[in-house]
Design a protein around this motif. Sequence first.
Motif, PDB file in Angstrom:
ATOM      1  N   UNK A 168       0.793  -1.221   0.000  1.00 42.02           N
ATOM      2  CA  UNK A 168       0.000   0.000   0.000  1.00 42.02           C
ATOM      3  C   UNK A 168       0.833   1.282   0.000  1.00 42.02           C
ATOM      4  N   UNK A 169       0.373   2.204  -0.821  1.00 41.79           N
ATOM      5  CA  UNK A 169       1.042   3.499  -0.957  1.00 41.79           C
ATOM      6  C   UNK A 169       1.021   4.283   0.349  1.00 41.79           C
ATOM      7  N   UNK A 170      -0.167   4.474   0.911  1.00 49.06           N
ATOM      8  CA  UNK A 170      -0.305   5.322   2.086  1.00 49.06           C
ATOM      9  C   UNK A 170       0.161   4.690   3.374  1.00 49.06           C
ATOM     10  N   UNK A 171      -0.036   3.386   3.512  1.00 49.44           N
ATOM     11  CA  UNK A 171       0.315   2.711   4.766  1.00 49.44           C
ATOM     12  C   UNK A 171       1.769   2.237   4.801  1.00 49.44           C
ATOM     13  N   UNK A 172       2.352   1.982   3.619  1.00 48.86           N
ATOM     14  CA  UNK A 172       3.683   1.380   3.612  1.00 48.86           C
ATOM     15  C   UNK A 172       4.703   2.180   2.801  1.00 48.86           C
ATOM     16  N   UNK A 173       4.478   2.374   1.516  1.00 44.02           N
ATOM     17  CA  UNK A 173       5.520   2.897   0.629  1.00 44.02           C
ATOM     18  C   UNK A 173       5.967   4.293   1.047  1.00 44.02           C
ATOM     19  N   UNK A 174       5.032   5.223   1.185  1.00 44.62           N
ATOM     20  CA  UNK A 174       5.401   6.607   1.495  1.00 44.62           C
ATOM     21  C   UNK A 174       6.030   6.738   2.885  1.00 44.62           C
ATOM     22  N   UNK A 175       5.393   6.223   3.954  1.00 48.27           N
ATOM     23  CA  UNK A 175       6.034   6.377   5.282  1.00 48.27           C
ATOM     24  C   UNK A 175       7.315   5.566   5.435  1.00 48.27           C
ATOM     25  N   UNK A 176       7.412   4.402   4.774  1.00 44.13           N
ATOM     26  CA  UNK A 176       8.618   3.584   4.917  1.00 44.13           C
ATOM     27  C   UNK A 176       9.817   4.224   4.226  1.00 44.13           C
ATOM     28  N   UNK A 177       9.576   4.973   3.157  1.00 41.21           N
ATOM     29  CA  UNK A 177      10.698   5.688   2.528  1.00 41.21           C
ATOM     30  C   UNK A 177      11.246   6.745   3.484  1.00 41.21           C
ATOM     31  N   UNK A 178      10.355   7.453   4.115  1.00 41.38           N
ATOM     32  CA  UNK A 178      10.772   8.482   5.060  1.00 41.38           C
ATOM     33  C   UNK A 178      11.558   7.867   6.220  1.00 41.38           C
ATOM     34  N   UNK A 179      11.065   6.754   6.751  1.00 39.83           N
ATOM     35  CA  UNK A 179      11.762   6.063   7.841  1.00 39.83           C
ATOM     36  C   UNK A 179      13.131   5.568   7.380  1.00 39.83           C
ATOM     37  N   UNK A 180      13.181   5.059   6.140  1.00 39.91           N
ATOM     38  CA  UNK A 180      14.445   4.543   5.610  1.00 39.91           C
ATOM     39  C   UNK A 180      15.490   5.641   5.489  1.00 39.91           C
ATOM     40  N   UNK A 181      15.075   6.836   5.080  1.00 39.48           N
ATOM     41  CA  UNK A 181      16.012   7.956   4.964  1.00 39.48           C
ATOM     42  C   UNK A 181      16.567   8.327   6.335  1.00 39.48           C
ATOM     43  N   UNK A 182      15.692   8.411   7.317  1.00 38.57           N
ATOM     44  CA  UNK A 182      16.120   8.796   8.665  1.00 38.57           C
ATOM     45  C   UNK A 182      17.053   7.761   9.317  1.00 38.57           C
TER      46      UNK A 182
END
Length: 324
Positions: A261-275
């Motif tokens: 899922x875009x909203x539940x996984x892809x978008x927030x997980x990218x942000x977490x991965x960067x941090x």
Amino acid sequence: MLPFRIRSTDGNRRVGIVARNLHEVRLKAALKLNLGRATDLQVRLEDSTDIEDDDFLLSLPAHTRLVILRPNETWRSDGLTNFFAALEVLESESIHERRESEALIDRSLAANNVNHGQRVVLQEFREQLMSQAHLERRMENPAWFEGLSPRFHTKCDVMRHNCLRRLRGYVREAQKAWRNIGPPQCTEVMLYLNSILKTQGGTWFDRSASGQDRFCTCEGWFTCQGKFNSPRCVLVHSINPYASWEKRVLFSTWNLDHRIEKGRMVIPEFQTAVWNCPNGQRVNEEYFGDLLIGRGNLKLVAPSCHDKQNHNLGLDRQQIYKMN
């Protein structure tokens, strides 16, 4: 002389003929269907009515379907046989035959002697009969372009634009969520996403694109790909938005559904991965870009197959980072 469509009882072969009388029907049926002696053949309508004289034969509408029986063969009409026989007119290139079928449906609907379910089926059949899907340019089918900008000249132009608009919407949503992530990671993933959009060009909805680049047939038929956790649509939902203005509008309710899922996984997980990016590595922008707008993570689904519950599908942890 009248055109007829003839078939044997097994239905393995159907051919069109032109005949002046019953004798000619038998002769041509014997020859074209390889049914033996013409004088032994019996001619019937698909509703099991025997045809025994020329006057009755010549009173039939053009392109009537006839069943040819050999001695000792039987033919029993049933509703399903007649239904599939009626569907054959959709394959006919004869405008006259299509118009006759349309007029028959209109008379049935006007007489108000069909129930609601039958009315729905007849109306859909009528729409398929008179489909304008084969027309492409605005000047040929102006009704299809109702409400659209005059800059669109073909149906494929519109469908490419619609596809790109959906994908760009996903990119804008991600860009908004990632606005607090500084360069270079956010810049790199946005560059990659824009390169995908430029290369893809909306071809998924374009029936003129090559087979591997589109979701539809060359005629414009789209088939639902099923729920996120199913290999196919069990109800085989189908639609051709090229057929009419109504179908084009209805197709806008179909979704490109993200399996992960875009909203539940892809978008927030990218942000977490960067941090949480380890030293010496960087976030794999290709992996996240493909999850967001790549064909591998997107399924085209009818509204009833769009499952909005939590998909419970996670990322491949081996793909999140790559070496600098």
